[in-house]
Design a protein around this motif. Structure first.
Motif, PDB file in Angstrom:
ATOM      1  N   GLN A   1      50.517  27.518  36.711  1.00 40.31           N
ATOM      2  CA  GLN A   1      49.344  27.345  36.229  1.00 40.31           C
ATOM      3  C   GLN A   1      48.508  28.456  35.930  1.00 40.31           C
ATOM      4  O   GLN A   1      48.637  29.250  36.915  1.00 40.31           O
ATOM      5  N   GLN A   2      47.487  28.450  34.811  1.00 39.03           N
ATOM      6  CA  GLN A   2      46.860  29.757  34.440  1.00 39.03           C
ATOM      7  C   GLN A   2      45.494  29.985  34.880  1.00 39.03           C
ATOM      8  O   GLN A   2      44.685  28.890  35.038  1.00 39.03           O
ATOM      9  N   ILE A   3      44.919  31.009  35.347  1.00 39.46           N
ATOM     10  CA  ILE A   3      43.470  31.397  35.644  1.00 39.46           C
ATOM     11  C   ILE A   3      43.287  32.402  34.523  1.00 39.46           C
ATOM     12  O   ILE A   3      44.041  33.655  34.386  1.00 39.46           O
ATOM     13  N   VAL A   4      42.568  32.124  33.711  1.00 32.49           N
ATOM     14  CA  VAL A   4      42.369  33.184  32.299  1.00 32.49           C
ATOM     15  C   VAL A   4      40.992  33.875  32.445  1.00 32.49           C
ATOM     16  O   VAL A   4      40.053  33.359  33.080  1.00 32.49           O
ATOM     17  N   TYR A   5      40.848  35.233  32.133  1.00 31.88           N
ATOM     18  CA  TYR A   5      39.584  35.899  32.024  1.00 31.88           C
ATOM     19  C   TYR A   5      39.300  36.182  30.363  1.00 31.88           C
ATOM     20  O   TYR A   5      40.261  36.766  29.998  1.00 31.88           O
ATOM     21  N   ARG A   6      38.295  35.665  30.117  1.00 36.60           N
ATOM     22  CA  ARG A   6      38.098  35.989  28.465  1.00 36.60           C
ATOM     23  C   ARG A   6      39.102  36.082  27.836  1.00 36.60           C
ATOM     24  O   ARG A   6      39.990  35.005  27.837  1.00 36.60           O
ATOM     25  N   ASP A   7      39.349  37.188  26.897  1.00 33.23           N
ATOM     26  CA  ASP A   7      40.573  36.997  26.114  1.00 33.23           C
ATOM     27  C   ASP A   7      41.237  38.402  26.623  1.00 33.23           C
ATOM     28  O   ASP A   7      42.104  39.246  25.606  1.00 33.23           O
ATOM     29  N   GLN A   8      40.994  38.689  27.720  1.00 40.01           N
ATOM     30  CA  GLN A   8      41.725  39.880  28.505  1.00 40.01           C
ATOM     31  C   GLN A   8      42.875  39.855  29.167  1.00 40.01           C
ATOM     32  O   GLN A   8      43.716  40.800  29.478  1.00 40.01           O
ATOM     33  N   ALA A   9      42.614  38.881  29.982  1.00 32.80           N
ATOM     34  CA  ALA A   9      43.824  38.765  31.028  1.00 32.80           C
ATOM     35  C   ALA A   9      44.258  37.220  31.327  1.00 32.80           C
ATOM     36  O   ALA A   9      43.443  36.326  31.113  1.00 32.80           O
ATOM     37  N   ALA A  10      45.375  36.782  31.998  1.00 32.25           N
ATOM     38  CA  ALA A  10      45.728  35.913  32.409  1.00 32.25           C
ATOM     39  C   ALA A  10      46.777  36.137  33.651  1.00 32.25           C
ATOM     40  O   ALA A  10      47.627  36.743  33.494  1.00 32.25           O
ATOM     41  N   PHE A  11      46.447  35.214  34.758  1.00 29.09           N
ATOM     42  CA  PHE A  11      47.482  35.211  35.749  1.00 29.09           C
ATOM     43  C   PHE A  11      47.879  33.730  36.210  1.00 29.09           C
ATOM     44  O   PHE A  11      47.061  32.778  35.818  1.00 29.09           O
ATOM     45  N   THR A  12      49.055  33.679  36.568  1.00 30.29           N
ATOM     46  CA  THR A  12      49.444  32.364  37.251  1.00 30.29           C
ATOM     47  C   THR A  12      48.703  32.453  38.550  1.00 30.29           C
ATOM     48  O   THR A  12      48.208  33.153  39.274  1.00 30.29           O
ATOM     49  N   TYR A  13      48.825  30.920  39.060  1.00 25.54           N
ATOM     50  CA  TYR A  13      48.218  30.811  40.619  1.00 25.54           C
ATOM     51  C   TYR A  13      49.218  31.446  41.471  1.00 25.54           C
ATOM     52  O   TYR A  13      48.840  32.095  42.614  1.00 25.54           O
ATOM     53  N   ARG A  14      50.376  31.789  41.269  1.00 23.20           N
ATOM     54  CA  ARG A  14      51.212  32.446  41.957  1.00 23.20           C
ATOM     55  C   ARG A  14      50.809  33.952  42.180  1.00 23.20           C
ATOM     56  O   ARG A  14      50.495  34.678  43.194  1.00 23.20           O
ATOM     57  N   GLU A  15      50.366  34.547  40.969  1.00 28.07           N
ATOM     58  CA  GLU A  15      49.865  35.866  40.674  1.00 28.07           C
ATOM     59  C   GLU A  15      48.378  36.051  41.588  1.00 28.07           C
ATOM     60  O   GLU A  15      48.270  36.854  42.314  1.00 28.07           O
TER      61      GLU A  15
ATOM     62  N   GLY B   1      45.837  38.453  48.276  1.00 19.72           N
ATOM     63  CA  GLY B   1      46.271  39.125  49.341  1.00 19.72           C
ATOM     64  C   GLY B   1      46.104  40.568  49.456  1.00 19.72           C
ATOM     65  O   GLY B   1      45.626  41.347  50.357  1.00 19.72           O
ATOM     66  N   ARG B   2      46.130  41.160  48.193  1.00 17.59           N
ATOM     67  CA  ARG B   2      46.080  42.508  47.914  1.00 17.59           C
ATOM     68  C   ARG B   2      44.625  42.855  48.144  1.00 17.59           C
ATOM     69  O   ARG B   2      44.251  44.096  48.402  1.00 17.59           O
ATOM     70  N   LEU B   3      43.619  42.146  47.795  1.00 17.09           N
ATOM     71  CA  LEU B   3      42.192  42.522  47.801  1.00 17.09           C
ATOM     72  C   LEU B   3      42.087  42.624  49.284  1.00 17.09           C
ATOM     73  O   LEU B   3      41.197  43.337  49.785  1.00 17.09           O
ATOM     74  N   ALA B   4      42.424  41.756  50.066  1.00 15.79           N
ATOM     75  CA  ALA B   4      42.198  41.751  51.628  1.00 15.79           C
ATOM     76  C   ALA B   4      42.629  42.897  52.170  1.00 15.79           C
ATOM     77  O   ALA B   4      42.104  43.441  53.038  1.00 15.79           O
TER      78      ALA B   4
ATOM     79  N   HIS C   1      37.899  36.634  37.159  1.00 10.74           N
ATOM     80  CA  HIS C   1      38.885  36.146  38.038  1.00 10.74           C
ATOM     81  C   HIS C   1      38.853  37.059  39.273  1.00 10.74           C
ATOM     82  O   HIS C   1      39.299  36.623  40.319  1.00 10.74           O
ATOM     83  N   ARG C   2      38.340  38.138  38.967  1.00 16.34           N
ATOM     84  CA  ARG C   2      37.911  39.191  40.180  1.00 16.34           C
ATOM     85  C   ARG C   2      36.838  38.571  41.200  1.00 16.34           C
ATOM     86  O   ARG C   2      37.108  38.405  42.642  1.00 16.34           O
ATOM     87  N   TYR C   3      35.959  37.797  40.801  1.00 16.14           N
ATOM     88  CA  TYR C   3      34.878  37.187  41.674  1.00 16.14           C
ATOM     89  C   TYR C   3      35.609  35.736  42.291  1.00 16.14           C
ATOM     90  O   TYR C   3      35.617  35.526  43.553  1.00 16.14           O
ATOM     91  N   LEU C   4      36.677  35.159  41.584  1.00 13.44           N
ATOM     92  CA  LEU C   4      37.445  34.123  42.270  1.00 13.44           C
ATOM     93  C   LEU C   4      38.056  34.474  43.548  1.00 13.44           C
ATOM     94  O   LEU C   4      38.331  33.931  44.516  1.00 13.44           O
ATOM     95  N   GLU C   5      39.027  35.849  43.166  1.00 14.98           N
ATOM     96  CA  GLU C   5      39.582  36.472  44.031  1.00 14.98           C
ATOM     97  C   GLU C   5      38.571  36.812  45.363  1.00 14.98           C
ATOM     98  O   GLU C   5      39.205  36.627  46.646  1.00 14.98           O
ATOM     99  N   ALA C   6      37.574  37.175  45.019  1.00 13.73           N
ATOM    100  CA  ALA C   6      36.794  37.530  46.399  1.00 13.73           C
ATOM    101  C   ALA C   6      36.082  36.285  46.828  1.00 13.73           C
ATOM    102  O   ALA C   6      35.910  36.292  48.212  1.00 13.73           O
ATOM    103  N   TYR C   7      35.946  35.261  46.450  1.00 14.15           N
ATOM    104  CA  TYR C   7      35.742  33.865  46.898  1.00 14.15           C
ATOM    105  C   TYR C   7      36.852  33.600  47.822  1.00 14.15           C
ATOM    106  O   TYR C   7      36.267  32.904  49.116  1.00 14.15           O
TER     107      TYR C   7
ATOM    108  N   PRO D   1      49.201  46.165  49.673  1.00 18.54           N
ATOM    109  CA  PRO D   1      50.349  44.950  49.663  1.00 18.54           C
ATOM    110  C   PRO D   1      49.578  43.661  49.642  1.00 18.54           C
ATOM    111  O   PRO D   1      48.634  43.090  49.910  1.00 18.54           O
ATOM    112  N   ALA D   2      50.489  42.643  49.033  1.00 17.03           N
ATOM    113  CA  ALA D   2      50.143  41.465  48.862  1.00 17.03           C
ATOM    114  C   ALA D   2      50.275  40.527  49.993  1.00 17.03           C
ATOM    115  O   ALA D   2      49.672  39.347  49.948  1.00 17.03           O
ATOM    116  N   ASP D   3      51.069  41.057  51.035  1.00 14.92           N
ATOM    117  CA  ASP D   3      51.460  39.944  52.220  1.00 14.92           C
ATOM    118  C   ASP D   3      50.311  40.177  53.363  1.00 14.92           C
ATOM    119  O   ASP D   3      51.024  40.505  54.430  1.00 14.92           O
ATOM    120  N   TYR D   4      49.049  40.312  52.976  1.00 12.76           N
ATOM    121  CA  TYR D   4      47.988  40.080  54.122  1.00 12.76           C
ATOM    122  C   TYR D   4      48.187  39.244  55.059  1.00 12.76           C
ATOM    123  O   TYR D   4      48.429  37.778  54.794  1.00 12.76           O
TER     124      TYR D   4
END
Length: 555
Positions: free
Chosen positions: A33-47, A53-56, A78-84, A168-171
Motif C-alpha cells: 500500500q502507498q504513502i504519498v507526499y503531494r505530487d512529489q513522492a510515493a512509498f510503499t509501507y514496506r519502504e 528504521g533509517r531515521l532512528a 511522509h517525513r513527519y509520519l516517519e518521525a511520529y 541502516p534500515a535495521d535499527y
C-alpha cells in the motif's frame, strides 16, 4: 478460574503498549500500500518501515538517547509520519513544534522542552537561524530541503534524505516501559506562554485503539475504514493530527500528505488519489469548499470530521449539498485529543434537514473508555436531560497527566480528580454531548447566560454575512452585553435589523433568551485566527473592550 490455571508460560511474551506495536502486522496486510507526499513522492509501507528504521539510526548517530527530545518543524509530510514512529519507538520524545506561533513562543517551547535534535523544513530556516543562539541544548539540526538543491545552512549537520539514505534500515528497536513519554507539544490560545502537555506510549496506543472503533462503527457519520484513502487537513504539529495518522498506519490504508495547505493542491490530490476521509477545523472546510468551486472539483463522498471549534449548521449543510459527509467531533490539546464524535443513535429517518444538521453538528457521543460528566462549581454532578448546563469534565486513559513544569495549572486542570475542559455543555439521556460555550466566552447579561456559540451561529445565517463571532463586552447596566463582529459578503449593506433577524426569530420560538438580542455590532475585513485556525476571541476582546458601553452599531 482458579489462579493455578492462570500462571503464564515461562516464555510467554508480555507486549507493552508502545507505539512500535502499532506496526505489527502492517507489512503482512498492507506492505505494498502507498504513502504519498503531494505530487512529489510515493512509498510503499514496506519502504516506510525501512525509512523509520533509517531515521532512528540517523538520530542515534547524532547523539539521540532515550528520553531526549527531538523537535520537528515541517509541513504535513511522509517525513513527519516517519518521525511520529521513529522518535518514540527508539525511546526519545517527539516534540511537534507549532510553526505558526510567534517566533518568541517557538523559542520558548524549544527551550522549555529542552530539545536536543531539530528537524527543520527550509521554509523555517530564517526562524531557526535567529533562534539557535538561544537554544543551547540543540546538539544537531537536520535540514529538510524538500526537493530543492540549494546549499545547506552552515549550522545544519546535513540534509534529511541524504543522511537517511546513508543510515541502516535495521535499527534494533526494543520493548521498554509503556509509561515512557512519547510526545510533547504546547497548547495555544492561553494567556502568557504556551503550556506543555505530554503523552505516554500507553496513552497513545489506547487512544489509537479506542478511536479506531467508532470510526468504523457507524455509516451515519464520517468513518475511516481499511478501504478509505486518508489525507489529514489538520496540521501534524497539532495534537498528533488528532491521532488519525496512527490509526491510518495501524489499519494500513493509503495515506496522502499535502505538505503546506494550498487549496489548489488539496483539490488536485483529492482528484488524483480519490481521497475519501479527512479532518480539519471549520475554516479549512470553508477553504476547501471555495477551492472546489473554483476548480470544479467533485466532492461527492468525501468524508470530513471537523473539530477545534463549533461546526455551524450552515457550513455543514453547504458541505453536504456538495456531496460531502461532514460531521463534528470534540477534543482538546490536553485530551490527545479525541473524546466525542457526532453519530446517529437510531435508524429512524430524520424528520427534516434541521434535525439532520443538529445531529451532525452536535459535539457527539463519547468514544470507548471515555467517561463524561457535567458538574456545577462545587463539582456536583448535573442531570443528563439535554437542558441543564454545566462544565464538561472528563476521565479517560489518555488525558495528559499535567502541564509540564506548571504544578499550579496542573492542579486546576485536575481539580476533584476529573479533567476540567472549561467548556459549558449539556448531555441528553442518550449520552449526546453538546458544547454550548466556553466558560470564558459565555455572555452574562441581565441575570441570564447567553451562549456565544449559539448566538454567532444565528448571526452567521443573516443575509450578507460571510463570517461572524460574538464576544461579551462590559456594560454598566447589564454587566455584559453580546457584541457581534461580522465580515460582510462583497457588496452587502449590513444593518442591526438585518443581523438581528435570525436572532429575533430564535427568541420568538423560545430557542434563545430575549437577552440575546443584539444592540451593537462591528465590521471587520477578516476575523483574527489563532495558530491552529480558530477565531481568536481573546484578541477580539482586547480590540473591542474600550468600546464597551456604546450601543451604537457600525464599524
Amino acid at each position: 478460574m482458579p489462579l493455578r490455571f492462570a500462571n503464564p508460560a515461562p516464555e510467554a511474551y508480555h507486549a507493552p503498549l508502545i507505539i512500535r506495536h502499532l506496526l505489527d502486522g502492517v507489512l503482512t496486510k498492507a506492505g505494498d500500500q502507498q504513502i504519498v507526499y503531494r505530487d512529489q513522492a510515493a512509498f510503499t509501507y514496506r519502504e516506510f518501515v525501512d525509512r523509520v528504521g533509517r531515521l532512528a539510526s540517523l538520530l542515534e548517530t547524532l547523539g539521540t538517547e532515550q528520553g531526549m527530545t527531538v523537535a520537528v518543524m515541517d509541513w504535513d509530510s511522509h517525513r513527519y509520519l516517519e518521525a511520529y514512529f521513529a522518535v518514540p519507538m527508539m525511546g526519545a520524545v517527539l516534540q511537534t513544534v507549532n510553526v505558526r506561533l510567534p517566533q518568541p513562543q517557538i523559542a520558548y517551547t524549544l527551550q522549555h522542552a529542552e530539545a536536543g535534535i531539530l528537524l527543520v523544513h527550509r521554509d523555517f530556516f530564517p526562524i531557526v537561524e535567529a533562534l539557535l543562539p538561544a537554544l543551547p541544548t540543540i546538539k544537531a539540526v537536520i535540514a529538510i530541503m524538500d526537493g530543492i538543491h540549494d546549499p545547506l545552512p552552515a549550522w545544519a549537520r546535513g540534509e534529511y534524505e541524504a543522511l537517511s539514505a546513508e543510515a541502516p534500515a535495521d535499527y534494533p528497536f526494543v520493548d521498554f516501559d509503556e509509561n515512557a513519554v512519547a510526545t510533547t507539544f504546547y497548547t495555544t490560545g492561553t494567556t502568557g506562554n504556551p503550556k506543555g502537555v505530554y503523552f505516554t506510549h500507553r496513552q497513545l496506543v489506547l487512544h489509537t485503539l479506542a478511536v479506531a472503533g467508532p470510526y468504523g462503527a457507524s455509516t451515519a457519520s464520517p468513518s475511516l475504514g481499511v478501504e478509505d484513502v486518508y489525507m489529514p487537513l489538520t496540521p501534524m504539529f497539532h495534537v498528533h493530527a488528532w491521532g488519525v495518522p496512527y490509526i491510518a498506519t495501524m489499519l494500513g490504508v493509503k495515506q496522502v500528505y499535502p505538505g503546506r495547505y494550498e487549496p489548489e493542491m488539496i483539490c488536485k490530490l483529492r482528484d488524483d488519489h480519490k481521497i475519501t476521509y479527512s479532518h480539519c477545523v471549520p475554516t479549512v472546510l470553508e477553504m476547501v469548499l471555495q477551492a472546489a468551486e473554483q476548480t470544479a472539483t467533485d466532492l461527492t463522498g468525501w468524508k470530513m470530521t471537523t473539530g477545534g471549534s463549533a461546526l455551524a449548521k450552515a457550513l455543514c449543510g453547504k458541505a453536504r449539498r456538495r456531496g460531502m459527509l461532514s460531521a463534528a467531533g470534540y477534543g482538546m490539546s490536553e485530551t490527545c485529543p479525541t473524546i466525542l464524535k457526532a453519530a446517529r443513535r437510531t435508524s429512524v429517518a430524520f424528520s427534516d434537514e434541521d434535525e439532520m444538521l443538529a445531529t451532525f453538528t452536535a459535539s457527539g457521543i463519547s468514544v470507548p473508555l471515555v467517561e463524561v460528566r457535567i458538574v456545577d462549581e462545587l463539582m456536583n454532578p448535573l442531570p443528563h436531560d439535554g437542558r441543564t448546563r454545566g462544565e464538561l469534565v472528563l476521565r479517560a486513559p489518555w488525558l495528559t497527566a499535567a502541564y509540564a513544569g506548571d504544578p499550579k495549572a496542573s492542579e486546576a486542570l485536575w481539580r476533584g480528580g476529573w479533567m476540567h475542559t472549561q467548556d459549558i455543555a449539556t448531555i441528553d439521556p442518550l449520552g449526546s454531548v453538546q458544547i454550548r460555550d466556553r466558560l470564558k466566552d459565555v455572555v452574562k447579561t441581565g441575570g441570564e447566560w447567553v451562549d456565544s456559540i449559539q448566538l454567532e451561529e444565528l448571526v452567521a445565517t443573516a443575509e450578507g454575512i460571510a463570517e461572524a463571532s460574538v464576544i461579551a463586552v462590559p456594560d454598566p447596566k447589564w454587566g455584559e452585553r453580546p457584541l457581534a463582529i461580522v465580515v460582510p459578503r462583497p457588496g452587502a449593506d449590513l444593518t442591526l435589523e438585518i443581523i438581528n433577524g435570525p436572532v429575533e426569530h430564535a427568541i420568538a420560538s423560545g430557542e434563545i433568551t430575549r437577552y440575546a438580542k443584539l444592540d451593537r455590532f462591528r465590521i471587520m475585513d477578516h476575523l483574527p485566527r489563532t495558530s491552529v485556525g480558530k477565531i481568536d476571541k481573546k484578541q477580539l476582546r482586547a480590540l473591542f473592550a474600550e468600546q464597551a458601553g456604546s450601543s451604537e452599531s457600525g464599524v
